[in-house]
Design an enzyme around this catalytic site. Structure first.
Site, PDB file in Angstrom:
ATOM      1  N   HIS A  32       1.237  -5.342  -8.166  1.00 20.93           N
ATOM      2  CA  HIS A  32       0.223  -6.249  -7.629  1.00 20.93           C
ATOM      3  C   HIS A  32      -1.007  -6.195  -8.530  1.00 20.93           C
ATOM      4  CE1 HIS A  32      -1.610  -2.566  -6.175  1.00 20.93           C
ATOM      5  NE2 HIS A  32      -0.582  -2.313  -5.369  1.00 20.93           N
ATOM      6  N   GLY A  34      -3.699  -4.733  -8.337  1.00 15.65           N
ATOM      7  CA  GLY A  34      -4.228  -3.381  -8.565  1.00 15.65           C
ATOM      8  C   GLY A  34      -3.580  -2.772  -9.802  1.00 15.65           C
ATOM      9  N   HIS A  35      -2.254  -2.830  -9.859  1.00 18.31           N
ATOM     10  CA  HIS A  35      -1.543  -2.335 -11.050  1.00 18.31           C
ATOM     11  C   HIS A  35      -1.975  -3.098 -12.298  1.00 18.31           C
ATOM     12  CE1 HIS A  35       1.574  -1.537  -7.767  1.00 18.31           C
ATOM     13  NE2 HIS A  35       1.292  -0.337  -8.213  1.00 18.31           N
ATOM     14  N   GLN A  59       8.643  12.403  -3.885  1.00 18.08           N
ATOM     15  CA  GLN A  59       7.355  12.319  -3.202  1.00 18.08           C
ATOM     16  C   GLN A  59       7.440  11.648  -1.829  1.00 18.08           C
ATOM     17  OE1 GLN A  59       5.752   9.999  -6.572  1.00 18.08           O
ATOM     18  NE2 GLN A  59       4.601   8.850  -5.072  1.00 18.08           N
ATOM     19  N   LYS A 147      -7.442   3.748  -5.012  1.00 17.38           N
ATOM     20  CA  LYS A 147      -6.942   3.596  -3.641  1.00 17.38           C
ATOM     21  C   LYS A 147      -6.275   4.910  -3.235  1.00 17.38           C
ATOM     22  CE  LYS A 147      -3.437   1.659  -2.024  1.00 17.38           C
ATOM     23  NZ  LYS A 147      -2.267   2.249  -1.318  1.00 17.38           N
ATOM     24  N   GLN A 151      -4.673  11.437  -4.836  1.00 16.88           N
ATOM     25  CA  GLN A 151      -3.754  11.546  -5.977  1.00 16.88           C
ATOM     26  C   GLN A 151      -4.541  11.717  -7.281  1.00 16.88           C
ATOM     27  OE1 GLN A 151       0.028   9.136  -6.521  1.00 16.88           O
ATOM     28  NE2 GLN A 151      -1.382   7.900  -7.729  1.00 16.88           N
ATOM     29  N   SER A 184       1.627  -2.002  -2.461  1.00 21.62           N
ATOM     30  CA  SER A 184       2.979  -2.562  -2.408  1.00 21.62           C
ATOM     31  C   SER A 184       3.498  -2.562  -0.983  1.00 21.62           C
ATOM     32  CB  SER A 184       3.920  -1.752  -3.303  1.00 21.62           C
ATOM     33  OG  SER A 184       3.403  -1.705  -4.616  1.00 21.62           O
TER      34      SER A 184
END
Lengths: 290, 290
Positions: A32, A34-35, A59, A147, A151, A184
């Site tokens: 999307h 963001g990527h 994960q 976001k 992480q 996603s």
């Protein structure tokens, strides 16, 4: 753009480019905007851009959405090529885990809270696969979206602790017009859930504004406010609302005086959404608004 | 030879040499002929040889010999230079652990037995520091002695699982004339302990010969034989005697038909010594004799 499925082929593609600056954008695909913003940033800063698309089983918890996580490599390839990716690395699971893996990279403390508490083992899986991707690609720089702020904190800690020769570049969260953070997983949402899900970003923005105006100073006030605000939506079930020092992810009492993260995770049906803002010492502006 | 104490300086020394083949010999210093054999092997195979000397606190238990582990950097530097080292990397503890480390590399299963069972956390410390050294030096090849066979198995597993771009080169154990495996810890031994300590290598050699002559076929026979043989020395206190598949370190019943390790750990006073032989499917010859 070249699509590569094996570690060996990717390494042989990158070997002649080792003296260039290599940027890695690690993703689970279903790309999307963001990527795309991460790819564009990598394109600006690096000579070679590698995008990895790998839905990492390690994960996901046993009850989580690994099997149904959205995948569409053809679509990803079109978006990646247009955004300026040089190498799309899309390994099958057997390529990344050819045998039962016995080795785990674990980051403690930072993973005790937020998504680490809700998703036991999740960040071990993240740290381990990021370490693998770093060893396969050997990037100079690696791009991660804010976001997933925890992480970012975990990967930055791992890089520092293990002396990885990689610079981690955190990039602002990209949002829909109405504020919903791109993910996603947003495709899982029904129309009604999608509409109510704007409460996450709206609530966080309201907190940031109240802090800026001096109307809210305590972490507990922000947590109470967000819990009430989110609970006003009938389909929302709160997983956590928390305020922590960032990137240390230790408890704080005050919202000002240092960098803090206000983070939320909320379920709508079987979909779990996360969002956050970083309040800065000076400006009290969300990171993604800068 | 150049001695370097910081990560930054080592990286800047190695930067112009990145297109050459770099060999790393990771050690805890107090060099002996075993280390020298690793350096010579690296010198033969590589263009640039880096020796690290670092007594890694993370791999010592709280009751272990970290504080008294023998150190003599001047002597190490003389030996290293003579053996052909290009860069001696001898960082202080604060350089390797500038802050409280939160990240750990863990290899499971392989570390459940032998020294992993006797020294909880030891191999986490080993895997973590080796990962750090690999990231700092970025070697093409790394040299490890087979005296620490479980360490070799653990590092090889870590390299495979995490896709480290490094080839691990195991090298044969080097022994004194009377068979005692070289170890920096041998300096701890009193004359009487030193004399009785030859029982480790003698017992292992006897087992290898019995297997070769077909007089011994079962793991349990080898274990019984070694326990009796070692216990005949009044100063010896057995920590473990075990026979396992190598490098999987899983239990085996038979001494032949596949590669097995016969491994022992024995205390003499406060000194803990280890030794092992690898029995090969075809030749049944100890690895260190090849």
């Amino acid at each position: 753009m070249k699509t590569v499925e094996t570690v060996k082929e990717l390494r042989s593609c990158l070997r002649p480019l080792r003296d260039r600056r290599i940027g890695l954008v690690p993703t689970m695909g279903y790309l999307h905007e963001g990527h795309v913003s991460l790819i564009r940033k990598a394109r600006e800063e690096c000579d070679v851009v590698v995008l990895s698309v790998f839905v990492n089983p390690l994960q996901f918890g046993p009850q989580e959405d690994f099997a149904r996580y959205p995948r569409d490599l053809e679509r990803d390839a079109r978006i990646a090529e247009q955004a300026g990716v040089d190498f799309l690395f899309a390994p099958p699971v057997e390529e990344m885990y050819p045998q039962q893996p016995l080795t785990k990279v674990t980051v403690s403390q930072l993973t005790d809270r937020l998504c680490g508490a809700s998703r036991p083992g999740h960040f071990d899986g993240v740290a381990t696969v990021v370490a693998k991707l770093f060893h396969i690609v050997e990037p100079d720089r690696a791009y991660f979206g804010m976001k997933d702020a925890q992480q970012v904190a975990v990967v930055e800690q791992m890089v520092r602790d293990l002396h990885f020769p990689v610079t981690v570049v955190p990039c602002p969260t990209v949002r829909e017009e109405d504020g919903l953070a791109l993910s996603s997983r947003n495709v899982y949402l029904s129309a009604e859930e999608r509409s109510q899900a704007t409460v996450l970003s709206a609530g966080l923005r309201e907190v940031a504004e109240k802090v800026k105006r001096g109307e809210m100073t305590l972490a507990s006030q922000a947590i109470d406010y967000l819990k009430r605000r989110i609970s006003s939506k009938p389909l929302a079930r709160i997983d956590y609302v928390d305020v922590l020092a960032f990137p240390e992810l230790t408890p704080v009492k005050e919202l000002t005086g240092r960098r803090v993260i206000v983070a939320v995770a909320v379920r709508f049906g079987s979909t779990r959404l996360i969002d956050n803002i970083i309040l800065h010492e000076k400006e009290d502006l969300p990171c993604s608004a800068r």
